[in-house]
Design a protein around this motif. Structure first.
Motif, PDB file in Angstrom:
ATOM      1  N   HIS A  92      12.870  -7.410 -21.912  1.00  0.00           N
ATOM      2  CA  HIS A  92      13.444  -8.717 -21.596  1.00  0.00           C
ATOM      3  C   HIS A  92      12.821  -9.502 -20.455  1.00  0.00           C
ATOM      4  O   HIS A  92      12.910 -10.732 -20.458  1.00  0.00           O
ATOM      5  CB  HIS A  92      14.938  -8.552 -21.251  1.00  0.00           C
ATOM      6  CG  HIS A  92      15.740  -7.914 -22.327  1.00  0.00           C
ATOM      7  ND1 HIS A  92      16.057  -8.552 -23.499  1.00  0.00           N
ATOM      8  CD2 HIS A  92      16.289  -6.680 -22.393  1.00  0.00           C
ATOM      9  CE1 HIS A  92      16.781  -7.745 -24.251  1.00  0.00           C
ATOM     10  NE2 HIS A  92      16.935  -6.599 -23.610  1.00  0.00           N
ATOM     11  N   ARG A 103      17.761 -21.499 -18.827  1.00  0.00           N
ATOM     12  CA  ARG A 103      18.776 -20.507 -18.465  1.00  0.00           C
ATOM     13  C   ARG A 103      19.580 -20.950 -17.265  1.00  0.00           C
ATOM     14  O   ARG A 103      19.121 -21.744 -16.451  1.00  0.00           O
ATOM     15  CB  ARG A 103      18.106 -19.178 -18.135  1.00  0.00           C
ATOM     16  CG  ARG A 103      17.388 -18.600 -19.310  1.00  0.00           C
ATOM     17  CD  ARG A 103      17.061 -17.149 -19.047  1.00  0.00           C
ATOM     18  NE  ARG A 103      17.004 -16.463 -20.315  1.00  0.00           N
ATOM     19  CZ  ARG A 103      18.043 -15.911 -20.931  1.00  0.00           C
ATOM     20  NH1 ARG A 103      19.217 -15.926 -20.406  1.00  0.00           N
ATOM     21  NH2 ARG A 103      17.889 -15.318 -22.087  1.00  0.00           N
ATOM     22  N   GLU A 117      22.422 -13.145 -17.432  1.00  0.00           N
ATOM     23  CA  GLU A 117      22.975 -12.792 -18.741  1.00  0.00           C
ATOM     24  C   GLU A 117      21.885 -12.770 -19.803  1.00  0.00           C
ATOM     25  O   GLU A 117      21.007 -13.606 -19.834  1.00  0.00           O
ATOM     26  CB  GLU A 117      24.060 -13.796 -19.124  1.00  0.00           C
ATOM     27  CG  GLU A 117      24.954 -13.313 -20.224  1.00  0.00           C
ATOM     28  CD  GLU A 117      26.227 -14.145 -20.329  1.00  0.00           C
ATOM     29  OE1 GLU A 117      26.950 -13.933 -21.303  1.00  0.00           O
ATOM     30  OE2 GLU A 117      26.492 -14.991 -19.458  1.00  0.00           O
ATOM     31  N   LEU A 118      21.977 -11.779 -20.680  1.00  0.00           N
ATOM     32  CA  LEU A 118      21.054 -11.700 -21.803  1.00  0.00           C
ATOM     33  C   LEU A 118      21.781 -11.090 -22.985  1.00  0.00           C
ATOM     34  O   LEU A 118      22.839 -10.494 -22.843  1.00  0.00           O
ATOM     35  CB  LEU A 118      19.800 -10.890 -21.457  1.00  0.00           C
ATOM     36  CG  LEU A 118      19.943  -9.447 -20.988  1.00  0.00           C
ATOM     37  CD1 LEU A 118      19.936  -8.491 -22.162  1.00  0.00           C
ATOM     38  CD2 LEU A 118      18.797  -9.123 -20.063  1.00  0.00           C
ATOM     39  N   GLU A 119      21.196 -11.276 -24.146  1.00  0.00           N
ATOM     40  CA  GLU A 119      21.792 -10.690 -25.348  1.00  0.00           C
ATOM     41  C   GLU A 119      21.221  -9.302 -25.532  1.00  0.00           C
ATOM     42  O   GLU A 119      20.012  -9.122 -25.623  1.00  0.00           O
ATOM     43  CB  GLU A 119      21.488 -11.555 -26.571  1.00  0.00           C
ATOM     44  CG  GLU A 119      22.224 -11.087 -27.811  1.00  0.00           C
ATOM     45  CD  GLU A 119      22.028 -12.014 -28.984  1.00  0.00           C
ATOM     46  OE1 GLU A 119      21.760 -11.494 -30.091  1.00  0.00           O
ATOM     47  OE2 GLU A 119      22.129 -13.232 -28.807  1.00  0.00           O
ATOM     48  N   GLU A 121      20.906  -5.372 -27.381  1.00  0.00           N
ATOM     49  CA  GLU A 121      20.482  -4.912 -28.701  1.00  0.00           C
ATOM     50  C   GLU A 121      21.598  -5.016 -29.737  1.00  0.00           C
ATOM     51  O   GLU A 121      21.345  -5.238 -30.910  1.00  0.00           O
ATOM     52  CB  GLU A 121      19.980  -3.472 -28.608  1.00  0.00           C
ATOM     53  CG  GLU A 121      18.718  -3.333 -27.793  1.00  0.00           C
ATOM     54  CD  GLU A 121      18.318  -1.886 -27.585  1.00  0.00           C
ATOM     55  OE1 GLU A 121      18.834  -1.006 -28.290  1.00  0.00           O
ATOM     56  OE2 GLU A 121      17.474  -1.652 -26.707  1.00  0.00           O
ATOM     57  N   GLY A 123      23.857  -7.348 -29.828  1.00  0.00           N
ATOM     58  CA  GLY A 123      24.282  -8.739 -29.936  1.00  0.00           C
ATOM     59  C   GLY A 123      25.289  -9.174 -28.893  1.00  0.00           C
ATOM     60  O   GLY A 123      25.646 -10.342 -28.820  1.00  0.00           O
ATOM     61  N   GLU A 124      25.772  -8.250 -28.093  1.00  0.00           N
ATOM     62  CA  GLU A 124      26.732  -8.579 -27.045  1.00  0.00           C
ATOM     63  C   GLU A 124      25.996  -8.932 -25.754  1.00  0.00           C
ATOM     64  O   GLU A 124      24.859  -8.547 -25.556  1.00  0.00           O
ATOM     65  CB  GLU A 124      27.665  -7.393 -26.790  1.00  0.00           C
ATOM     66  CG  GLU A 124      28.578  -7.087 -27.961  1.00  0.00           C
ATOM     67  CD  GLU A 124      29.510  -5.917 -27.679  1.00  0.00           C
ATOM     68  OE1 GLU A 124      29.628  -5.513 -26.507  1.00  0.00           O
ATOM     69  OE2 GLU A 124      30.097  -5.416 -28.631  1.00  0.00           O
ATOM     70  N   SER A 125      26.701  -9.645 -24.883  1.00  0.00           N
ATOM     71  CA  SER A 125      26.113 -10.002 -23.598  1.00  0.00           C
ATOM     72  C   SER A 125      25.976  -8.769 -22.718  1.00  0.00           C
ATOM     73  O   SER A 125      26.858  -7.919 -22.680  1.00  0.00           O
ATOM     74  CB  SER A 125      26.985 -11.024 -22.874  1.00  0.00           C
ATOM     75  OG  SER A 125      26.877 -12.273 -23.488  1.00  0.00           O
ATOM     76  N   GLU A 126      24.841  -8.693 -22.047  1.00  0.00           N
ATOM     77  CA  GLU A 126      24.608  -7.682 -21.022  1.00  0.00           C
ATOM     78  C   GLU A 126      24.272  -8.440 -19.749  1.00  0.00           C
ATOM     79  O   GLU A 126      23.796  -9.568 -19.797  1.00  0.00           O
ATOM     80  CB  GLU A 126      23.429  -6.780 -21.399  1.00  0.00           C
ATOM     81  CG  GLU A 126      23.719  -5.813 -22.509  1.00  0.00           C
ATOM     82  CD  GLU A 126      22.555  -4.845 -22.714  1.00  0.00           C
ATOM     83  OE1 GLU A 126      22.158  -4.183 -21.744  1.00  0.00           O
ATOM     84  OE2 GLU A 126      22.055  -4.780 -23.844  1.00  0.00           O
TER      85      GLU A 126
END
Length: 180
Positions: A92, A103, A117-119, A121, A123-126
């Motif tokens: 990422h 962003r 924040e990122l998507e 693996e 599909g949920e936010s991490e």
């Protein structure tokens, strides 16, 4: 460009026998274009470098033997290699840095900013705390990623537009600070 930061990172030979390629941490140029309605587009070129804190960390409860086996020796410091930080960065980090214009950027204190924040693996936010500072060096715009690590919850704080940071830097103005 001559800089005091590492421009090419040497690979890490992991105790498991595999080599972790670190070339994606090598210095590079990132170009950000600010598209403003009714105004000419503004292009900002930053020379980007990364700290070894993006793939190393100090561990609690780690034996000296484990610590020594994972030790990464950077030019001015050393810390144990961290597979979790490395994998997050490999997947990422560079994309996040190259996409800063799109962003939300958070004030991270001490004149630094962060992307959080990122998507993931699934599909949920991490939440990935990517701390960076911006400055001028040799009349060029610089962005240095000082650290990048996962966090369990979204950090609080005030947001600022990346183009506001870039514009102030290029104009010789004070960088945006978090409201008090």
């Amino acid at each position: 460009m001559k800089t005091k930061e590492v421009e090419k990172w040497k690979a890490f030979e992991h105790p498991d026998g595999t080599v972790r390629d670190l070339s994606f941490f090598d210095a590079h140029e990132a170009i950000y274009t600010h598209y403003a309605v009714g105004k000419p587009n503004k292009v900002y070129k930053f020379y980007v470098t990364y700290s070894f804190h993006c793939f190393c960390k100090e561990y609690e409860n780690q034996s000296e033997e484990e610590k020594n086996a994972l030790m990464y020796f950077a030019p001015r410091d050393q810390r144990p290699f961290c597979d979790r930080r490395y994998q997050l960065a490999r997947l990422h980090l560079r994309k996040l840095i190259e996409d800063l214009g799109n962003r939300k950027v958070l004030h991270a204190g001490y004149g630094s900013y962060a992307v959080v924040e990122l998507e993931g693996e699934n599909g949920e936010s991490e939440f990935y705390f990517v701390v960076f500072s911006t400055f001028k060096e040799n009349k060029r715009l610089r962005l240095h990623v000082t650290s990048a690590y996962p966090v369990s919850k979204k950090p609080g704080g005030h947001y600022v537009g990346f183009f506001t940071i870039a514009y102030n830097l290029l104009s010789g103005r004070q960088p945006p600070h978090a409201p008090k």
